[in-house]
Design an enzyme around this catalytic site. Sequence first.
Site, PDB file in Angstrom:
ATOM      1  N   ASP A  14      -2.864 -18.245   2.903  1.00 37.14           N
ATOM      2  CA  ASP A  14      -3.917 -18.920   2.258  1.00 37.14           C
ATOM      3  C   ASP A  14      -4.632 -19.830   3.360  1.00 37.14           C
ATOM      4  O   ASP A  14      -5.972 -20.219   3.644  1.00 37.14           O
ATOM      5  CB  ASP A  14      -3.812 -19.616   0.968  1.00 37.14           C
ATOM      6  CG  ASP A  14      -2.312 -20.103   1.123  1.00 37.14           C
ATOM      7  OD1 ASP A  14      -1.466 -20.077   2.044  1.00 37.14           O
ATOM      8  OD2 ASP A  14      -1.911 -20.860   0.150  1.00 37.14           O
ATOM      9  N   LYS A  58       3.533 -15.305   3.554  1.00 38.54           N
ATOM     10  CA  LYS A  58       3.606 -15.928   2.299  1.00 38.54           C
ATOM     11  C   LYS A  58       5.005 -16.498   1.842  1.00 38.54           C
ATOM     12  O   LYS A  58       5.516 -16.164   0.717  1.00 38.54           O
ATOM     13  CB  LYS A  58       2.786 -15.344   1.273  1.00 38.54           C
ATOM     14  CG  LYS A  58       2.588 -16.439  -0.004  1.00 38.54           C
ATOM     15  CD  LYS A  58       1.591 -17.432   0.167  1.00 38.54           C
ATOM     16  CE  LYS A  58       1.167 -18.176  -0.983  1.00 38.54           C
ATOM     17  NZ  LYS A  58       0.529 -19.528  -0.461  1.00 38.54           N
ATOM     18  N   ASP A 106      -5.376  -6.357   5.889  1.00 39.30           N
ATOM     19  CA  ASP A 106      -6.636  -5.970   5.354  1.00 39.30           C
ATOM     20  C   ASP A 106      -7.795  -7.059   5.303  1.00 39.30           C
ATOM     21  O   ASP A 106      -8.774  -6.913   5.796  1.00 39.30           O
ATOM     22  CB  ASP A 106      -6.195  -5.300   4.331  1.00 39.30           C
ATOM     23  CG  ASP A 106      -7.281  -4.314   3.824  1.00 39.30           C
ATOM     24  OD1 ASP A 106      -8.294  -4.333   4.404  1.00 39.30           O
ATOM     25  OD2 ASP A 106      -6.947  -3.679   2.739  1.00 39.30           O
ATOM     26  N   ASP A 141     -10.940  -8.419   7.971  1.00 40.07           N
ATOM     27  CA  ASP A 141     -12.502  -8.271   7.271  1.00 40.07           C
ATOM     28  C   ASP A 141     -13.043  -9.604   7.543  1.00 40.07           C
ATOM     29  O   ASP A 141     -14.198  -9.941   7.883  1.00 40.07           O
ATOM     30  CB  ASP A 141     -12.519  -7.789   5.964  1.00 40.07           C
ATOM     31  CG  ASP A 141     -12.340  -6.284   5.833  1.00 40.07           C
ATOM     32  OD1 ASP A 141     -12.406  -5.582   6.894  1.00 40.07           O
ATOM     33  OD2 ASP A 141     -12.412  -5.708   4.700  1.00 40.07           O
ATOM     34  N   TYR A 157       0.815  -1.242   0.004  1.00 36.50           N
ATOM     35  CA  TYR A 157       0.013  -0.023   0.112  1.00 36.50           C
ATOM     36  C   TYR A 157       0.795   1.142   0.061  1.00 36.50           C
ATOM     37  O   TYR A 157       0.349   2.436  -0.349  1.00 36.50           O
ATOM     38  CB  TYR A 157      -0.891   0.123   1.160  1.00 36.50           C
ATOM     39  CG  TYR A 157      -2.141  -0.975   1.215  1.00 36.50           C
ATOM     40  CD1 TYR A 157      -2.235  -2.010  -0.019  1.00 36.50           C
ATOM     41  CD2 TYR A 157      -2.768  -1.442   2.262  1.00 36.50           C
ATOM     42  CE1 TYR A 157      -3.300  -2.825   0.052  1.00 36.50           C
ATOM     43  CE2 TYR A 157      -3.842  -2.381   2.157  1.00 36.50           C
ATOM     44  CZ  TYR A 157      -3.955  -3.123   1.156  1.00 36.50           C
ATOM     45  OH  TYR A 157      -4.995  -4.028   1.068  1.00 36.50           O
TER      46      TYR A 157
END
Length: 358
Positions: free
Chosen positions: A223, A191, A247, A251, A142
């Site tokens: 994942d 990851k 992020d 959620d 970001y």
Amino acid sequence: MQYNIAVIKGDGIGPEIVTEAMKALEVVGEKFGHTFHFTECYAGGNAIDKFGIPLPQETLDICKASDSVLLGAVGGPKWDSVPSDKRPERALLGLRSGLGLFVNLRPAQMHAALAEACPIKPEIIGDGFDILVCRELTGDVYFGKRGRRESELGETGWDDMNYSVTEVERIGRRGFDMAMKRGKKLVSVDKANVLETSRVWRETMHKLREEYPEVEYQDMYVDNAAMQLVRNPGQFDVIVTGNLFGDILSDEASMITGSIGMLPSASIGETKLGMYEPIHGSAPDIAGKGIANPIATILSCAMMLRYSFGLGEEADCIEAAVEKALNDGHRTADIAKEGEKVLSTSEMGAIVCANIRG
């Protein structure tokens, strides 16, 4: 005690829910002998309308001079056509960066009174879950360099994902510290089987774990973490991860509680100054109708009291007041079952305030 709070009501339902949260703080002040001074300022879509930019310098200066920041929500389809560097959401990045807020804390707790709203089977959630997602806020893709270039496939967008050891150490220590105050379990999500950025992350976390021998530590690919959150959410205590993965996972964690309208968040840094906001968006489709759920914003104020002001008893009082409202069967539209009485935004706020008074 006196505290100065910068208030950014924001867009959509922001003004409605923040108003109720401010009332709750005022009642806390009356009960415990504190005074909260509110200074309203602009950021997001309303700042674009008034000043032509999402984050005026005056707003940032007010926030820096305050003891804490209360934020509603920013954005909406009204501003979808503005240039990407001037979109309302850029205000959030500017506030986080400008205030040095590198940690986002998002609790995802199952309220017993709302267990039926959880989309996961009862035999999976069991007695419930209490997860804290600790997300890095000022690095990762970001904040990396970005652009477009021509390739053999045509126009191609690119974004730079990177983390320094220093950045990982900073967020990692905060994650371990939070775990020490809770269930002493920490899952670090990355990851590392694919990304070099994640390899640096994992290597750094492994060095940090030696400083916290009491914490049960585990690495988990992002994942797999996404799958485990719906397979067995009760296995998690604290999750620490980067900006992009955090992020998404925060959620997901919020939605398995049953309603995104119930969950608060805190963005904090090295100092006591923090920014507190509900995790949901501006919900422009219901703005002005008086039906938004103010609980997430009110609970964000509880996090403010606890993390920025060190007022644990006052924070507990707000949380208990919300729990009582739910246990007594009070519901806004987003958490009401068919046939249940639906309260307005102000009615729910008034009930929580009455519970705070006791």
